[in-house]
Motif scaffolding. Sequence first.
Motif, short mmCIF file in Angstrom:
data_model
loop_
_atom_site.label_atom_id
_atom_site.label_comp_id
_atom_site.label_asym_id
_atom_site.label_seq_id
_atom_site.Cartn_x
_atom_site.Cartn_y
_atom_site.Cartn_z
N ASP A 144 -19.27 -25.49 -9.89
CA ASP A 144 -18.66 -26.46 -10.80
C ASP A 144 -17.14 -26.51 -10.64
OD1 ASP A 144 -21.22 -26.98 -11.87
OD2 ASP A 144 -21.00 -25.33 -13.30
N ALA A 145 -16.64 -26.34 -9.41
CA ALA A 145 -15.22 -26.45 -9.08
C ALA A 145 -14.37 -25.44 -9.86
CB ALA A 145 -14.72 -27.87 -9.34
N ALA A 146 -14.97 -24.33 -10.23
CA ALA A 146 -14.25 -23.28 -10.95
C ALA A 146 -13.66 -22.28 -9.95
CB ALA A 146 -15.16 -22.58 -11.94
N LEU A 147 -12.84 -21.40 -10.47
CA LEU A 147 -12.16 -20.40 -9.64
C LEU A 147 -12.16 -19.06 -10.37
CD1 LEU A 147 -10.29 -19.66 -7.18
CD2 LEU A 147 -8.36 -20.31 -8.66
N GLY A 148 -12.51 -18.02 -9.67
CA GLY A 148 -12.47 -16.68 -10.25
C GLY A 148 -11.29 -15.89 -9.71
N LEU A 149 -10.50 -15.29 -10.61
CA LEU A 149 -9.36 -14.47 -10.24
C LEU A 149 -9.57 -13.07 -10.78
CD1 LEU A 149 -6.41 -16.91 -11.06
CD2 LEU A 149 -7.52 -16.55 -8.84
N ALA A 150 -9.28 -12.06 -9.97
CA ALA A 150 -9.48 -10.69 -10.41
C ALA A 150 -8.43 -9.78 -9.81
CB ALA A 150 -10.88 -10.19 -10.02
N VAL A 151 -8.01 -8.80 -10.58
CA VAL A 151 -7.18 -7.69 -10.09
C VAL A 151 -7.73 -6.42 -10.70
CG1 VAL A 151 -5.07 -9.02 -9.73
CG2 VAL A 151 -5.52 -8.01 -11.96
N GLY A 152 -7.52 -5.30 -10.02
CA GLY A 152 -8.02 -4.04 -10.55
C GLY A 152 -7.43 -2.86 -9.83
N SER A 153 -7.75 -1.69 -10.34
CA SER A 153 -7.23 -0.45 -9.76
C SER A 153 -8.25 0.66 -9.98
CB SER A 153 -5.90 -0.07 -10.41
OG SER A 153 -5.42 1.15 -9.90
N VAL A 154 -8.55 1.38 -8.91
CA VAL A 154 -9.46 2.52 -8.97
C VAL A 154 -8.64 3.80 -8.99
CG1 VAL A 154 -11.31 3.74 -7.75
CG2 VAL A 154 -11.25 1.24 -7.75
N THR A 177 0.83 -1.20 0.00
CA THR A 177 0.00 0.00 0.00
C THR A 177 0.86 1.25 0.00
OG1 THR A 177 -1.67 -1.19 1.26
CG2 THR A 177 -1.88 1.20 1.17
N GLY A 178 0.51 2.23 -0.82
CA GLY A 178 1.21 3.50 -0.84
C GLY A 178 0.92 4.31 0.41
N PRO A 179 1.65 5.39 0.64
CA PRO A 179 1.49 6.16 1.88
C PRO A 179 0.12 6.81 2.03
CG PRO A 179 2.93 7.30 0.33
CD PRO A 179 2.70 5.93 -0.22
N ARG A 180 -0.51 7.17 0.91
CA ARG A 180 -1.82 7.81 1.00
C ARG A 180 -2.97 6.81 0.90
NH1 ARG A 180 -1.95 12.09 -3.63
NH2 ARG A 180 -1.02 10.34 -4.74
N GLY A 181 -2.67 5.55 0.66
CA GLY A 181 -3.72 4.56 0.49
C GLY A 181 -4.28 4.64 -0.91
N GLY A 182 -4.22 3.56 -1.65
CA GLY A 182 -4.67 3.56 -3.04
C GLY A 182 -5.81 2.60 -3.27
N GLY A 183 -6.17 2.48 -4.54
CA GLY A 183 -7.34 1.67 -4.90
C GLY A 183 -7.00 0.39 -5.62
N ASP A 184 -5.78 -0.13 -5.50
CA ASP A 184 -5.43 -1.40 -6.13
C ASP A 184 -5.97 -2.56 -5.29
OD1 ASP A 184 -4.11 0.29 -7.82
OD2 ASP A 184 -2.24 -0.86 -7.84
N TRP A 185 -6.45 -3.60 -5.95
CA TRP A 185 -7.06 -4.70 -5.22
C TRP A 185 -6.90 -6.01 -6.00
CZ3 TRP A 185 -11.14 -6.94 -7.93
CH2 TRP A 185 -11.67 -6.17 -8.97
N TYR A 186 -7.19 -7.10 -5.33
CA TYR A 186 -7.19 -8.42 -5.96
C TYR A 186 -8.26 -9.25 -5.30
CZ TYR A 186 -4.82 -10.24 -1.82
OH TYR A 186 -4.51 -10.59 -0.53
N ASP A 187 -8.62 -10.36 -5.95
CA ASP A 187 -9.61 -11.26 -5.37
C ASP A 187 -9.44 -12.64 -5.97
OD1 ASP A 187 -11.64 -12.11 -3.77
OD2 ASP A 187 -13.17 -10.76 -4.57
N ALA A 188 -9.82 -13.63 -5.19
CA ALA A 188 -9.84 -15.02 -5.64
C ALA A 188 -11.00 -15.70 -4.92
CB ALA A 188 -8.52 -15.72 -5.31
N LEU A 189 -11.96 -16.25 -5.66
CA LEU A 189 -13.14 -16.83 -5.02
C LEU A 189 -13.55 -18.11 -5.73
CD1 LEU A 189 -16.34 -14.93 -6.12
CD2 LEU A 189 -14.11 -14.34 -7.05
N PRO A 190 -13.92 -19.12 -4.94
CA PRO A 190 -14.42 -20.36 -5.54
C PRO A 190 -15.78 -20.12 -6.21
CG PRO A 190 -13.78 -20.67 -3.23
CD PRO A 190 -13.82 -19.20 -3.49
N LEU A 191 -16.00 -20.75 -7.35
CA LEU A 191 -17.24 -20.61 -8.11
C LEU A 191 -17.87 -21.98 -8.31
CD1 LEU A 191 -16.04 -18.02 -10.80
CD2 LEU A 191 -17.37 -17.57 -8.73
#
Length: 506
Positions: free
Chosen positions: A313-323, A297-311
């Motif tokens: 049918d044994a699938a997996l969702g991966l996500a990254v993003g930036s606000v 995290t930067g000193p001012r706090g930023g909007g970068d994020w990630y996620d990983a969640l089971p879906l």
Amino acid sequence: MLDIPSRVRVHVEPPLAAQNDMGVCDAIEQYAPVGRPDAMNAPHLPKVAGIDSTVPAPAHTVAPTSSVTGIPSATSSIGPGAVLQDRLAGWVSDLTTLHELTERLARTAALDDALQELLRAGAALVGARRGLIVLEPADGLGPDTTIGLGLGRADLGHIETVPRSSMSYGKLLDTPAGLPGGDAEIAQPDLFAEDGLDPRHREVAARLGYAASYALPLSTQAAGRLGAAVWLYDEPAEPVERQRHLIGLYARYATEHLARLVELERTRACMATITEELLPPRLPRVSGVQLAARHRTGPRGGGDWYDALPLPDAALGLAVGSVTGAGPSAIAAMGRLRASLRAYAVMEGEDPVAVLSDLELLLRLTEPARSATALFAYCEPALRKITLAGAGHSPPLVIGERRTEFVETSVSAPLGMLACWEAPSVELLAEPGETVLLYTDGLLHRTGDPMDRAFSRLHAAAASVPRALRDDPDAIADHVLRTVLPDGLDEAGGEEDVVLLAARFE
């Protein structure tokens, strides 16, 4: 900060000045209108160049204005004017020293750096070689730390074994402000000659080789008590009156500077905590794939994020993003965007384009002044098949034994930039043992290079992952971070947020 011109002309009536022995600031204020003439009255003003913190500030001795009984004064033939000039020259030199030391302290932007600078400058002013600062804000909100000068971690550990009540910093910190001993300096000119010295204190002092100490409280009227500073002498000694006056002036300014840095450190820690709480507390365990994530995290706090969640049918969702943006508003927007994407992924995760289209519509309707980049991948670990779509985001990187290459994704605009967003998805088939690396632009921006060179650096770092580490996504993520961002650029506190999400397929 002390604003002191490099040249001062002083107009003083000699008889009046000779009858008054005043401090530096009082004398300059009453007798010295400051201007910028060509020269001083004193023909040879001592020149004070850059102050070396390891060398004590120059001492100035003033010849006595009267003679001892029966012994003529050495300066009786010189006259009061010359004596006064020598005294004023010493005052100006002291002020110049304080000016340079406070300038150097003001250039520190991190709390640890400021504490070290305070220790070095204080040691030079009081003529000591070693010291320590115990930072314990009285409000109990932290940060609490102990930093030493010329003392190793083991030395500080030995000092901490001494009962706190027998140490000078303990007396200062544990005595309520306003009570005797709570706001005053504590000088111990000869520890081993003191009656009632704690035996453990005597033992530690003998082991570490210090025989005297001088301590000052670090407190401000607004912030209250922040801590205490202690300087240690190798031989029995104590600062003279002039040194005490100078260190008092310097400590007063330094404590105000420390108070501002303490507040900044608290804000940064709060931002980092909020950001971490909005990100996944742990990565899911899904058969056929291993996951690892890194977030800075930067000193001012930023909007970068990630996620990983089971879906389903044994699938997996991966996500990254930036606000876009920084600070609390960007962190809040990041939390809303991530939560929305999770909901869309559960409903229609097998179609990444639909997930990002819904996310773009939500962002455009609820936060029209904000944009964001995102990448979502629908993974089928049993088939090692990945379907992904990106909105203005950097392409993933595949790391394997036979290839290290970026995934060819279609060029698309960030979310919220167009009236209607849509871009085709891309399918990728990973080989056994290959790792897919998702990341945010902060990883590239922190390098300080142009984007094409930053991409080349990232590719080279991924290609150089040792063979022995390729079975561990955590080791791969650490290697990439250290290689792309050497010399501590990968640590928290950089201007840009950094996110890495590594998925290794078995």
